[in-house]
Design a protein around this motif. Structure first.
Motif, mmCIF file in Angstrom:
data_model
loop_
_atom_site.group_PDB
_atom_site.id
_atom_site.type_symbol
_atom_site.label_atom_id
_atom_site.label_comp_id
_atom_site.label_asym_id
_atom_site.label_seq_id
_atom_site.Cartn_x
_atom_site.Cartn_y
_atom_site.Cartn_z
ATOM 1 N N TYR A 67 0.846 -1.191 0.000
ATOM 2 C CA TYR A 67 0.000 0.000 0.000
ATOM 3 C C TYR A 67 0.883 1.243 0.000
ATOM 4 N N LYS A 68 0.586 2.149 -0.922
ATOM 5 C CA LYS A 68 1.353 3.388 -1.043
ATOM 6 C C LYS A 68 1.006 4.356 0.082
ATOM 7 N N ASN A 69 2.002 5.088 0.559
ATOM 8 C CA ASN A 69 1.830 6.101 1.599
ATOM 9 C C ASN A 69 0.612 6.966 1.294
ATOM 10 N N TYR A 70 -0.277 7.097 2.267
ATOM 11 C CA TYR A 70 -1.527 7.835 2.071
ATOM 12 C C TYR A 70 -1.275 9.291 1.658
ATOM 13 N N ALA A 71 -0.103 9.842 2.014
ATOM 14 C CA ALA A 71 0.190 11.238 1.725
ATOM 15 C C ALA A 71 0.534 11.475 0.253
ATOM 16 N N LEU A 72 0.752 10.413 -0.511
ATOM 17 C CA LEU A 72 1.054 10.547 -1.938
ATOM 18 C C LEU A 72 -0.245 10.469 -2.738
ATOM 19 N N ASN A 73 -0.365 11.310 -3.756
ATOM 20 C CA ASN A 73 -1.573 11.234 -4.569
ATOM 21 C C ASN A 73 -1.534 9.989 -5.450
ATOM 22 N N GLU A 74 -2.667 9.643 -6.005
ATOM 23 C CA GLU A 74 -2.799 8.373 -6.726
ATOM 24 C C GLU A 74 -1.869 8.277 -7.929
ATOM 25 N N SER A 75 -1.550 9.409 -8.532
ATOM 26 C CA SER A 75 -0.715 9.373 -9.737
ATOM 27 C C SER A 75 0.783 9.382 -9.420
ATOM 28 N N ALA A 76 1.132 9.597 -8.158
ATOM 29 C CA ALA A 76 2.547 9.685 -7.786
ATOM 30 C C ALA A 76 3.219 8.316 -7.893
ATOM 31 N N THR A 77 4.449 8.319 -8.387
ATOM 32 C CA THR A 77 5.233 7.089 -8.444
ATOM 33 C C THR A 77 5.791 6.793 -7.059
ATOM 34 N N ALA A 78 5.630 5.565 -6.608
ATOM 35 C CA ALA A 78 6.054 5.197 -5.260
ATOM 36 C C ALA A 78 7.232 4.238 -5.306
ATOM 37 N N GLY A 79 8.293 4.566 -4.589
ATOM 38 C CA GLY A 79 9.413 3.650 -4.427
ATOM 39 C C GLY A 79 9.150 2.707 -3.271
ATOM 40 N N ASN A 80 10.076 1.809 -3.028
ATOM 41 C CA ASN A 80 9.894 0.828 -1.952
ATOM 42 C C ASN A 80 9.643 1.491 -0.601
ATOM 43 N N SER A 81 10.362 2.578 -0.323
ATOM 44 C CA SER A 81 10.245 3.234 0.978
ATOM 45 C C SER A 81 9.000 4.105 1.090
ATOM 46 N N ASP A 82 8.239 4.210 0.021
ATOM 47 C CA ASP A 82 6.993 4.985 0.042
ATOM 48 C C ASP A 82 5.786 4.092 0.334
ATOM 49 N N CYS A 83 6.037 2.835 0.621
ATOM 50 C CA CYS A 83 4.941 1.876 0.788
ATOM 51 C C CYS A 83 5.082 1.102 2.093
ATOM 52 N N ILE A 84 3.936 0.595 2.557
ATOM 53 C CA ILE A 84 3.950 -0.377 3.647
ATOM 54 C C ILE A 84 3.639 -1.741 3.042
ATOM 55 N N TYR A 85 3.973 -2.789 3.791
ATOM 56 C CA TYR A 85 3.817 -4.154 3.293
ATOM 57 C C TYR A 85 3.061 -4.950 4.351
ATOM 58 N N VAL A 86 1.951 -5.552 3.944
ATOM 59 C CA VAL A 86 0.985 -6.077 4.909
ATOM 60 C C VAL A 86 0.731 -7.567 4.730
ATOM 61 N N GLU A 87 0.728 -8.274 5.849
ATOM 62 C CA GLU A 87 0.232 -9.642 5.899
ATOM 63 C C GLU A 87 -1.088 -9.615 6.665
ATOM 64 N N VAL A 88 -2.160 -10.073 6.033
ATOM 65 C CA VAL A 88 -3.466 -10.089 6.687
ATOM 66 C C VAL A 88 -3.561 -11.327 7.566
ATOM 67 N N LEU A 89 -3.669 -11.109 8.867
ATOM 68 C CA LEU A 89 -3.759 -12.212 9.823
ATOM 69 C C LEU A 89 -5.203 -12.637 10.059
ATOM 70 N N GLU A 90 -6.108 -11.659 10.104
ATOM 71 C CA GLU A 90 -7.531 -11.938 10.293
ATOM 72 C C GLU A 90 -8.340 -10.903 9.523
ATOM 73 N N LYS A 91 -9.451 -11.345 8.947
ATOM 74 C CA LYS A 91 -10.343 -10.445 8.232
ATOM 75 C C LYS A 91 -11.588 -10.177 9.059
ATOM 76 N N GLY A 92 -11.903 -8.891 9.230
ATOM 77 C CA GLY A 92 -13.090 -8.520 9.980
ATOM 78 C C GLY A 92 -14.321 -8.501 9.098
#
Length: 210
Positions: A67-92
């Motif tokens: 997921y790209k950093n929320y502070a970047l607009n949708e058209s912005a190019t995101a590098g590795n450090s601009d993103c978080i990486y998520v493992e879904v453990l449980e779905k609500g």
């Protein structure tokens, strides 16, 4: 469980093969002892490099959602450090997600990446003890979190529990006032979203279920 660099690398080799044939817990007691200083130094030797290498592995791990950093607009190019990486453990079962101005009620445990003494990552902060259980974990609440956690919360639903891998650029960067978190530390948070509400709303105090 947080993956070590070796575990992530092994996972990637297995995945790539077919395509190739592709709150706060004290850190260390602050005693004025030369041996303690040496141990601390060894624990975090080449720390920025190790965290940069771990981020590169997160970025190509097929088991992690990006997921790209929320502070970047949708058209912005995101590098590795601009993103978080998520493992879904449980779905609500929630259908809505928090807004940036909402207050959230979450249970969390934050770790550093694996190190010599802490193969699962040193726990620097947590809102509950022992293994996570919805009915026993006492959540924290607030409206302000580091950018990496804010990015995740804007995507989460009530009842979701995620393991969120945050690059240091979306955490505390190259410096930190928290003695338990060295500079250049990627952070890994186990986060469960209990509830959220808008500024004009409120919630009664949380009660742990028996």
């Amino acid at each position: 469980m947080i993956k070590s660099i070796e575990q992530v690398a092994t996972s990637l080799v297995k995945w790539l093969m077919p395509l190739c044939l592709l709150t706060v817990v004290p850190l260390i007691s602050c005693e004025e002892d030369d041996d303690d200083d040496e141990d601390t130094s060894a624990e975090y030797e080449n720390w920025q490099q190790r965290n940069d290498e771990m981020l590169e592995l997160w970025a190509v791990d097929p088991e992690l959602q990006k997921y790209k950093n929320y502070a970047l607009n949708e058209s912005a190019t995101a590098g590795n450090s601009d993103c978080i990486y998520v493992e879904v453990l449980e779905k609500g079962k929630g259908t809505e997600t928090p807004m940036l101005t909402d207050t959230v009620r979450i249970a969390y445990r934050g770790r550093l990446i694996p190190s010599k003494t802490y193969p699962e990552g040193f726990v620097f902060d947590q809102s509950y003890l022992n293994d996570f259980r919805w009915e026993k974990a006492y959540p924290a609440q607030g409206a302000s979190w580091i950018p990496g956690i804010q990015t995740a919360l804007l995507k989460m639903h009530v009842g979701d529990r995620w393991l969120i891998h945050v690059p240091y650029q979306l955490a505390y960067g190259g410096s930190t006032s928290n003695a338990s978190i060295p500079a250049f530390s990627n952070l890994v948070f186990d986060v469960a979203l209990f509830d959220f509400w808008h500024p004009e709303d409120s919630r009664p105090p949380f009660k742990v279920r028996n």
